[in-house]
Design an enzyme around this catalytic site. Structure first.
Site, PDB file in Angstrom:
ATOM      1  N   ASN A   1       0.838  -1.198   0.000  1.00 55.35           N
ATOM      2  CA  ASN A   1       0.000   0.000   0.000  1.00 55.35           C
ATOM      3  C   ASN A   1       0.875   1.252   0.000  1.00 55.35           C
ATOM      4  O   ASN A   1       1.956   1.289   0.612  1.00 55.35           O
ATOM      5  CB  ASN A   1      -1.027  -0.017   1.140  1.00 55.35           C
ATOM      6  CG  ASN A   1      -0.456  -0.249   2.518  1.00 55.35           C
ATOM      7  OD1 ASN A   1       0.592  -0.851   2.670  1.00 55.35           O
ATOM      8  ND2 ASN A   1      -1.146   0.239   3.521  1.00 55.35           N
TER       9      ASN A   1
ATOM     10  N   GLU B   1       0.185   5.175   0.609  1.00 56.30           N
ATOM     11  CA  GLU B   1      -0.816   6.172   1.015  1.00 56.30           C
ATOM     12  C   GLU B   1      -0.418   7.566   0.534  1.00 56.30           C
ATOM     13  O   GLU B   1       0.686   7.789   0.020  1.00 56.30           O
ATOM     14  CB  GLU B   1      -0.985   6.111   2.539  1.00 56.30           C
ATOM     15  CG  GLU B   1      -1.525   4.740   2.952  1.00 56.30           C
ATOM     16  CD  GLU B   1      -1.801   4.609   4.440  1.00 56.30           C
ATOM     17  OE1 GLU B   1      -1.325   5.452   5.227  1.00 56.30           O
ATOM     18  OE2 GLU B   1      -2.503   3.649   4.804  1.00 56.30           O
TER      19      GLU B   1
ATOM     20  N   CYS C   1      -4.008   0.396  -2.553  1.00 52.81           N
ATOM     21  CA  CYS C   1      -3.864  -0.841  -1.775  1.00 52.81           C
ATOM     22  C   CYS C   1      -2.732  -1.704  -2.333  1.00 52.81           C
ATOM     23  O   CYS C   1      -2.356  -1.595  -3.513  1.00 52.81           O
ATOM     24  CB  CYS C   1      -5.154  -1.645  -1.831  1.00 52.81           C
ATOM     25  SG  CYS C   1      -6.526  -0.912  -0.927  1.00 52.81           S
TER      26      CYS C   1
ATOM     27  N   GLU D   1      -2.860  -4.829  -3.078  1.00 52.79           N
ATOM     28  CA  GLU D   1      -3.335  -5.691  -4.170  1.00 52.79           C
ATOM     29  C   GLU D   1      -3.308  -4.935  -5.496  1.00 52.79           C
ATOM     30  O   GLU D   1      -2.912  -5.481  -6.531  1.00 52.79           O
ATOM     31  CB  GLU D   1      -4.765  -6.163  -3.898  1.00 52.79           C
ATOM     32  CG  GLU D   1      -4.910  -7.054  -2.679  1.00 52.79           C
ATOM     33  CD  GLU D   1      -5.150  -6.299  -1.380  1.00 52.79           C
ATOM     34  OE1 GLU D   1      -4.680  -5.158  -1.230  1.00 52.79           O
ATOM     35  OE2 GLU D   1      -5.810  -6.874  -0.496  1.00 52.79           O
TER      36      GLU D   1
ATOM     37  N   CYS E   1     -10.319  -5.150   0.230  1.00 52.46           N
ATOM     38  CA  CYS E   1     -11.457  -4.223   0.198  1.00 52.46           C
ATOM     39  C   CYS E   1     -12.324  -4.520  -1.038  1.00 52.46           C
ATOM     40  O   CYS E   1     -11.918  -5.254  -1.945  1.00 52.46           O
ATOM     41  CB  CYS E   1     -10.958  -2.774   0.175  1.00 52.46           C
ATOM     42  SG  CYS E   1     -10.343  -2.228  -1.416  1.00 52.46           S
TER      43      CYS E   1
ATOM     44  N   CYS F   1     -10.708  -3.792  -4.407  1.00 56.73           N
ATOM     45  CA  CYS F   1      -9.656  -4.744  -4.786  1.00 56.73           C
ATOM     46  C   CYS F   1     -10.251  -6.097  -5.165  1.00 56.73           C
ATOM     47  O   CYS F   1      -9.687  -6.810  -5.992  1.00 56.73           O
ATOM     48  CB  CYS F   1      -8.620  -4.880  -3.676  1.00 56.73           C
ATOM     49  SG  CYS F   1      -7.491  -3.468  -3.661  1.00 56.73           S
TER      50      CYS F   1
HETATM   51  N1  THU Z   1      -5.139  -1.995   2.617  1.00 52.76           N
HETATM   52  C1  THU Z   1      -4.536  -2.727   1.634  1.00 52.76           C
HETATM   53  O1  THU Z   1      -3.531  -2.311   1.050  1.00 52.76           O
HETATM   54  N2  THU Z   1      -5.078  -3.934   1.327  1.00 52.76           N
HETATM   55  C2  THU Z   1      -6.121  -4.514   1.983  1.00 52.76           C
HETATM   56  O2  THU Z   1      -6.500  -5.630   1.654  1.00 52.76           O
HETATM   57  C3  THU Z   1      -6.803  -3.784   3.056  1.00 52.76           C
HETATM   58  C4  THU Z   1      -6.336  -2.404   3.307  1.00 52.76           C
HETATM   59  C5  THU Z   1      -4.521  -0.700   2.983  1.00 52.76           C
HETATM   60  C6  THU Z   1      -5.228   0.538   2.509  1.00 52.76           C
HETATM   61  C7  THU Z   1      -4.719   1.570   3.509  1.00 52.76           C
HETATM   62  O3  THU Z   1      -3.459   2.058   3.080  1.00 52.76           O
HETATM   63  C8  THU Z   1      -4.497   0.768   4.772  1.00 52.76           C
HETATM   64  O4  THU Z   1      -4.459  -0.598   4.397  1.00 52.76           O
HETATM   65  C9  THU Z   1      -5.577   0.973   5.823  1.00 52.76           C
HETATM   66  O5  THU Z   1      -6.841   0.767   5.301  1.00 52.76           O
END
Ligand code: THU
Length: 130
Positions: free
Chosen positions: A39, A41, A50, A52, A83, A86
């Site tokens: 991820n 941000e 994310c 994925e 999520c 994804c």
């Molecule tokens: N996140 C992912 O990268 N993948 C997931 O399957 C669930 C959530 C990340 C998004 C964000 O940067 C952080 O986790 C908190 O939600």
């Protein structure tokens, strides 16, 4: 290196200063290659991506065409399911029986198929005849 080890190692490179929730994802493509994502941000929160999504982008950029298996890892009391967005992104490149393993750095794992994660998926077939 196993998908789990690969996901664990890319997770360490995640950029998650806002949530402090680092996630790593490793895809084995149908061509047999491994593609990684974490991820990333952003200060404009919705612009974050994310793990994925990053792994899928890496797979497509490398020229591979489909997902054979996925492992996602986070430091969480229980395995973290992808999520909703994804799930749809995975469905774009994976058959319904493709296994998604959700792992925690604490040692738990949960495996579900893409079809279990996204029943009633919107698919390319719905666009036929348009
Ligand atoms: N996140 C992912 O990268 N993948 C997931 O399957 C669930 C959530 C990340 C998004 C964000 O940067 C952080 O986790 C908190 O939600």
């Amino acid at each position: 290196m196993s998908l789990l080890e690969a996901a664990k190692s890319v997770r360490e490179r995640a950029y998650a200063p806002y949530s402090n929730f680092k996630v790593g994802a490793a895809i084995r493509s149908i061509e047999g290659n491994t593609h990684l994502g974490c991820n990333v941000e952003n200060v404009a929160y919705p612009e974050g991506t994310c793990a994925e999504a990053g792994a899928i982008a890496a797979m497509i950029a490398a020229g591979d065409t489909g997902i054979a298996e996925v492992t996602v890892i986070a430091d969480s009391p229980a395995p973290v399911p992808p999520c909703g967005g994804c799930r749809q992104k995975l469905k774009e490149f994976a058959q319904g029986d493709v296994m998604v393993t959700m792992a925690t750095t604490r040692g738990a794992t949960l495996s579900m198929t893409v079809a279990e994660l996204l029943p009633g998926a919107f698919g390319a077939g719905h666009m036929e005849g348009t």
